[in-house]
Design a protein around this motif. Structure first.
Motif, PDB file in Angstrom:
ATOM      1  N   LEU A 152      -4.967 -25.629  -2.244  1.00 56.55           N
ATOM      2  CA  LEU A 152      -5.973 -24.745  -2.820  1.00 56.55           C
ATOM      3  C   LEU A 152      -5.568 -24.486  -4.264  1.00 56.55           C
ATOM      4  CD1 LEU A 152      -8.357 -22.680  -2.779  1.00 56.55           C
ATOM      5  CD2 LEU A 152      -6.680 -20.974  -2.010  1.00 56.55           C
ATOM      6  N   HIS A 153      -6.508 -24.703  -5.182  1.00 60.59           N
ATOM      7  CA  HIS A 153      -6.299 -24.400  -6.594  1.00 60.59           C
ATOM      8  C   HIS A 153      -6.980 -23.080  -6.910  1.00 60.59           C
ATOM      9  CE1 HIS A 153      -8.252 -24.287 -10.563  1.00 60.59           C
ATOM     10  NE2 HIS A 153      -7.215 -24.935 -11.051  1.00 60.59           N
ATOM     11  N   LEU A 154      -6.286 -22.205  -7.624  1.00 61.86           N
ATOM     12  CA  LEU A 154      -6.847 -20.907  -7.995  1.00 61.86           C
ATOM     13  C   LEU A 154      -6.691 -20.695  -9.496  1.00 61.86           C
ATOM     14  CD1 LEU A 154      -8.178 -18.316  -6.921  1.00 61.86           C
ATOM     15  CD2 LEU A 154      -5.881 -17.350  -6.664  1.00 61.86           C
ATOM     16  N   ASP A 155      -7.832 -20.549 -10.170  1.00 67.36           N
ATOM     17  CA  ASP A 155      -7.868 -20.299 -11.609  1.00 67.36           C
ATOM     18  C   ASP A 155      -7.777 -18.789 -11.844  1.00 67.36           C
ATOM     19  OD1 ASP A 155      -8.568 -19.997 -14.288  1.00 67.36           O
ATOM     20  OD2 ASP A 155     -10.674 -20.530 -13.979  1.00 67.36           O
ATOM     21  N   VAL A 156      -6.689 -18.361 -12.465  1.00 67.30           N
ATOM     22  CA  VAL A 156      -6.523 -16.932 -12.758  1.00 67.30           C
ATOM     23  C   VAL A 156      -6.645 -16.664 -14.262  1.00 67.30           C
ATOM     24  CG1 VAL A 156      -5.120 -16.483 -10.719  1.00 67.30           C
ATOM     25  CG2 VAL A 156      -3.994 -17.157 -12.857  1.00 67.30           C
ATOM     26  N   PHE A 161      -6.710 -12.495 -11.144  1.00 66.38           N
ATOM     27  CA  PHE A 161      -6.576 -11.971  -9.790  1.00 66.38           C
ATOM     28  C   PHE A 161      -5.148 -11.467  -9.608  1.00 66.38           C
ATOM     29  CE2 PHE A 161      -9.813 -15.338  -9.507  1.00 66.38           C
ATOM     30  CZ  PHE A 161     -10.889 -14.595  -9.034  1.00 66.38           C
ATOM     31  N   ASP A 162      -5.004 -10.229  -9.194  1.00 68.06           N
ATOM     32  CA  ASP A 162      -3.665  -9.657  -9.092  1.00 68.06           C
ATOM     33  C   ASP A 162      -2.885 -10.286  -7.942  1.00 68.06           C
ATOM     34  OD1 ASP A 162      -4.440  -8.367  -6.679  1.00 68.06           O
ATOM     35  OD2 ASP A 162      -5.018  -6.552  -7.744  1.00 68.06           O
ATOM     36  N   LYS A 163      -1.596  -9.965  -7.887  1.00 58.80           N
ATOM     37  CA  LYS A 163      -0.712 -10.615  -6.914  1.00 58.80           C
ATOM     38  C   LYS A 163      -1.136 -10.336  -5.480  1.00 58.80           C
ATOM     39  CE  LYS A 163       2.614  -6.777  -6.873  1.00 58.80           C
ATOM     40  NZ  LYS A 163       3.993  -6.342  -7.153  1.00 58.80           N
ATOM     41  N   TYR A 235      -1.464 -10.118 -16.460  1.00 54.92           N
ATOM     42  CA  TYR A 235      -0.512 -11.222 -16.378  1.00 54.92           C
ATOM     43  C   TYR A 235       0.491 -10.892 -15.283  1.00 54.92           C
ATOM     44  CZ  TYR A 235       2.469  -8.061 -19.122  1.00 54.92           C
ATOM     45  OH  TYR A 235       3.193  -6.977 -19.556  1.00 54.92           O
ATOM     46  N   TYR A 236       1.283 -11.904 -14.931  1.00 58.22           N
ATOM     47  CA  TYR A 236       2.286 -11.742 -13.884  1.00 58.22           C
ATOM     48  C   TYR A 236       3.670 -11.612 -14.517  1.00 58.22           C
ATOM     49  CZ  TYR A 236      -1.605 -13.694 -11.220  1.00 58.22           C
ATOM     50  OH  TYR A 236      -2.844 -13.932 -10.677  1.00 58.22           O
ATOM     51  N   THR A 237       4.387 -10.587 -14.098  1.00 56.65           N
ATOM     52  CA  THR A 237       5.776 -10.441 -14.509  1.00 56.65           C
ATOM     53  C   THR A 237       6.637 -11.368 -13.665  1.00 56.65           C
ATOM     54  OG1 THR A 237       6.231  -8.699 -12.901  1.00 56.65           O
ATOM     55  CG2 THR A 237       5.351  -8.017 -15.053  1.00 56.65           C
ATOM     56  N   ASP A 240       6.519 -10.142 -10.180  1.00 55.27           N
ATOM     57  CA  ASP A 240       5.278 -10.518  -9.494  1.00 55.27           C
ATOM     58  C   ASP A 240       5.357 -11.948  -8.977  1.00 55.27           C
ATOM     59  OD1 ASP A 240       4.103  -8.057 -10.102  1.00 55.27           O
ATOM     60  OD2 ASP A 240       3.210  -8.815 -11.969  1.00 55.27           O
ATOM     61  N   VAL A 241       5.815 -12.839  -9.838  1.00 57.15           N
ATOM     62  CA  VAL A 241       5.897 -14.249  -9.459  1.00 57.15           C
ATOM     63  C   VAL A 241       6.838 -14.430  -8.279  1.00 57.15           C
ATOM     64  CG1 VAL A 241       6.693 -16.529 -10.219  1.00 57.15           C
ATOM     65  CG2 VAL A 241       5.273 -15.125 -11.730  1.00 57.15           C
TER      66      VAL A 241
END
Length: 750
Positions: A152-156, A161-163, A235-237, A240-241
């Motif tokens: 599944l590909h997700l364009d953020v 889209f938050d974590k 953005y993801y910290t 988050d990642v």
């Protein structure tokens, strides 16, 4: 009563009864297993399922950490466990590390697998089979995936889209044995990953003044400061990642990050304009390949990506780069001269190969969109084939691995139902049946090619997906269809079986708190033309199951007492079909209205004017070629279904020879407008008639109204209907308004 007086008859009856009890049952599970032997017998499911497992302690800890999310209450127990899980590399069945054998008997459940991943997938199967909460079918399942890559590909970037949303999707797709998340972290609409040393990427390039991408145009697509009033983004910290990665790992999903280059980099160049060819922000979306600082930037970014993400693959984009800035850039032209590159496509290939070499030096490999084939493919690259299937096949022919994700089957941001009834989406119409029909590696390619095809992926691009709920609406249930495409052997995939199972599945998804599309409530049609008998065979179907289809052929609205559709029927002249779904006596959705004509021009000669021919550069846009507009086949809701003929930038200008002078009263053709991919109605259509092919009379000019031209989606007949007129030749001229694509499906003459 006489039957049982003969003992042989009694034995025969008992055998029949036993056979009835052993009749194979269709399992209500997705994806369907490679092999199963199921009967009508069942075993009671305990309120709490006890289990034992022989996993090593680290993998045991992972399983125990996941189980609170598992739909069945599970309790570890070595004393008479209901479920026994045996994991051993020495087991004969299955042969794949992701495979498993699951046996349900009156004694309980036994699972055998080569790895913890196989055991995990067996548990997903068990959970689906246990949905009623009371009984399990007595069955033996031996199962393993067709392809190792199911994504599944997700364009953020276009919509952040938050974590928590990302984790929610991971939780569900894992139940269907999806094992990759392609995380599209950077693009021109926003940078989404914190990178040490480059604070402007997340303080500035991650924010804009409009959540809706279309509204962003009011601000000239400029970014804004993080703390500016009205700023939208995110953005993801690092934390988050790592949280998302751990969540994915426990569900046996590998997260593949994507960092776009050299194009789709508007946000990078707004934050660090010295990396552009002009040195100015908002002048291009392509980085300057002649600038060494560009490579320093991407190497620094990739160092952080590689530090965070354990995936073997790093996706580097490589798609849709405009090369016009490189042509005018002294630095890029000097790079080409110094490296002996003959054109800008080789310049792009130079950058991809250089980045690949750097990533290879870190022990990783790259994936790129199929444009990385242009100018020469980097030595170890894997190609993600999106423009169609040719890119992936070409890569496989060269001995490179390929992941198939063609837009015409696998783009989950496209319309999935009648565009006139759906929220604004991008481009074409890809219903779930179309997605399910895809075969990523048909036998016709031969094993020398198919062995390089790793699998399949569904792509979600967020240009027209403004909310989390809308994202789920577009993802589900089509990603579930792709899950079965990627897992189940082609020979085991049955569309009617899948229809029954997916109709059950969407209710479970809804009950879990997701927002799936609940399948179309409109009748679907298909036509085949019998030229020998001069008739069109019309068939009707539905995504819903079970359901009734009722129809009329005189244009009247169907009722619960209208004719029930049972099998295809013939149309020898013209009908105005109106068909609707009925759940018992209750009508569903809107009616399908379809005029079907076996008309006078079918099979006749058509001649295109010098500047009025159809588009030649994409096979699917040819719509049947020189005979396509007179083959009797009407197009569906997608300009990519092979029945719509495209014209760009020229007009459609064609003359039909009916073979003899005849009386005509109707000349029409159907056009579509779908504004998001720049498909428009004609500005006007002229219909001309002639007896001798030299002297033509204008029968009508049909003009597109301002209201029609402003609609996002519209299907409309253009042409002429009037008093009977004698003609042998009919000229049909559809005149462009915007010099974009016109699509027409059939010129009907009666």
């Amino acid at each position: 009563m006489r039957l049982f007086k003969n003992p042989l008859n009694l034995i025969f009856a008992a055998a029949l009864l036993l056979a009835a009890c052993e009749t194979p049952q269709e399992l209500s599970m997705i994806p369907y297993p490679q092999f199963e032997k199921t009967t009508s017998k069942t075993v009671n499911l305990p309120a709490t399922v006890t289990f034992s497992v022989n996993l090593p302690q680290p993998e045991m800890d992972d399983l125990l950490a996941y189980l609170p999310s598992y739909p069945l209450p599970m309790e570890l127990s070595d004393k008479n466990p209901f479920v026994t899980i045996e994991v051993s590399e020495q087991t004969d069945t299955p042969s794949s590390a992701e495979g498993y054998k699951l046996e349900i008997s009156k004694r309980g459940v036994n699972i055998k697998a080569k790895s913890a991943t196989g055991a995990f997938y067996a548990l997903q199967t068990l959970a689906q089979l246990a949905r009623n909460g009371k009984k399990l079918p007595v069955t033996v399942i031996e199962d393993e995936p067709r392809f190792p890559y199911r994504g599944l590909h997700l364009d953020v970037s276009r919509h952040f889209f938050d974590k928590e949303h990302v984790k929610k999707q991971l939780d569900l797709v894992a139940t269907y044995k999806i094992n990759r998340l392609h995380w599209h972290l950077t693009d021109g609409a926003g940078w989404r990953l914190e990178i040490p040393g480059y604070p402007r990427l997340t303080e500035f390039a991650a924010w804009r003044k409009a959540a809706n991408l279309q509204d962003w145009g009011k601000y000239d697509h400029h970014y804004c400061e993080k703390d500016e009033e009205g700023a939208y983004g995110g953005y993801y910290t690092e934390a988050d990642v790592r949280e998302v990665l751990e969540y994915a790992r426990l569900r046996h999903i590998t997260v593949i990050p994507e960092i776009e280059m050299p194009g789709h980099s508007d946000e990078v160049l707004a934050a660090y304009p010295q990396l552009s060819c002009t040195g100015e922000p908002y002048t291009s979306g392509e980085v300057c390949i002649g600038n060494e600082e560009t490579f320093k930037f991407f190497e620094d970014v990739l160092n952080e990506v590689i530090r965070l993400f354990p995936s073997h693959y790093i996706h580097i984009g490589g798609d849709e780069a405009s090369r016009r800035h490189w042509k005018a850039c002294p630095k890029c032209q000097k790079r080409m001269k110094d490296e002996g590159l003959k054109d800008e496509s080789e310049l792009q290939s130079y950058m991809i190969a250089r980045i690949e070499k750097y990533i290879n030096s870190k022990g990783r490999d790259i994936i790129g969109w199929d444009e990385i084939l242009d100018g020469g493919l980097a030595p170890n690259a894997t190609v993600m084939s999106w423009r169609d299937t040719e890119g992936g096949i070409s890569a496989a022919q060269m001995g490179h691995y390929a992941i198939m994700t063609p837009g015409s089957y696998c783009y989950l941001d496209h319309y999935q139902d009648d565009p006139e009834t759906q929220p604004l989406a991008f481009g074409s119409y890809i219903p779930i049946g179309r997605t399910y029909s895809y075969d990523p590696a048909p036998d016709s390619l031969g094993t020398d090619i198919t062995k390089y095809i790793l699998g399949v992926q569904g792509n979600v691009w967020a240009e027209y997906i403004p909310t989390k709920e809308h994202a789920e609406y577009m993802i589900y249930p089509r990603i579930i269809a792709l899950a079965e495409v990627g897992w189940t052997p082609q020979s085991k995939r049955q569309p009617e079986s899948f229809k029954r199972r997916i109709n059950n599945e969407i209710h479970h998804i809804k009950a879990k708190g997701y927002n799936p599309f609940m399948l179309s409530e409109q009748v679907k049609s298909n036509q085949t033309v019998d030229y020998a008998k001069k008739r069109i065979m019309l068939s009707l179907t539905s995504e819903k199951y079970p359901i009734d289809i009722r129809y009329t052929t005189d244009g009247s609205e169907p009722t619960a007492s209208s004719k029930l559709y049972k099998k295809p029927f013939a149309v020898k002249d013209s009908i105005l079909l109106t068909a609707r779904l009925f759940d018992g006596k209750a009508p569903l959705g809107k009616s399908l209205r379809l005029r079907t004509d076996y008309h006078k021009a079918i099979g006749k000669q058509i001649t295109y004017a010098k500047d009025g021919g159809y588009y030649q550069n994409k096979e699917v846009y040819k719509g049947g070629g020189d005979t396509g507009l007179l083959d009797g086949l009407r197009g569906g809701m997608s300009y990519m279904d092979g029945r719509w003929q495209g014209f760009c930038p020229n007009d459609l200008d064609a003359t039909i020879d009916l073979g003899e002078v005849t009386s005509i009263h109707r000349v029409v053709a159907n056009f579509m407008q779908v504004r998001t991919p720049q498909v428009f109605l004609p500005a006007k259509v002229e219909v001309w008639a002639s007896v001798d092919g030299k002297n033509f009379t204008l029968l009508n000019t049909d003009i597109c109204s301002e209201e029609e031209a402003g609609k996002d989606v519209i299907f409309r007949d253009f042409g002429w209907i009037g008093s009977p007129t004698q003609a042998r030749y009919v000229r049909f001229h559809a005149i462009q308004g915007k010099k974009q694509f016109l699509f027409v499906d059939e010129i009907v003459i009666q």
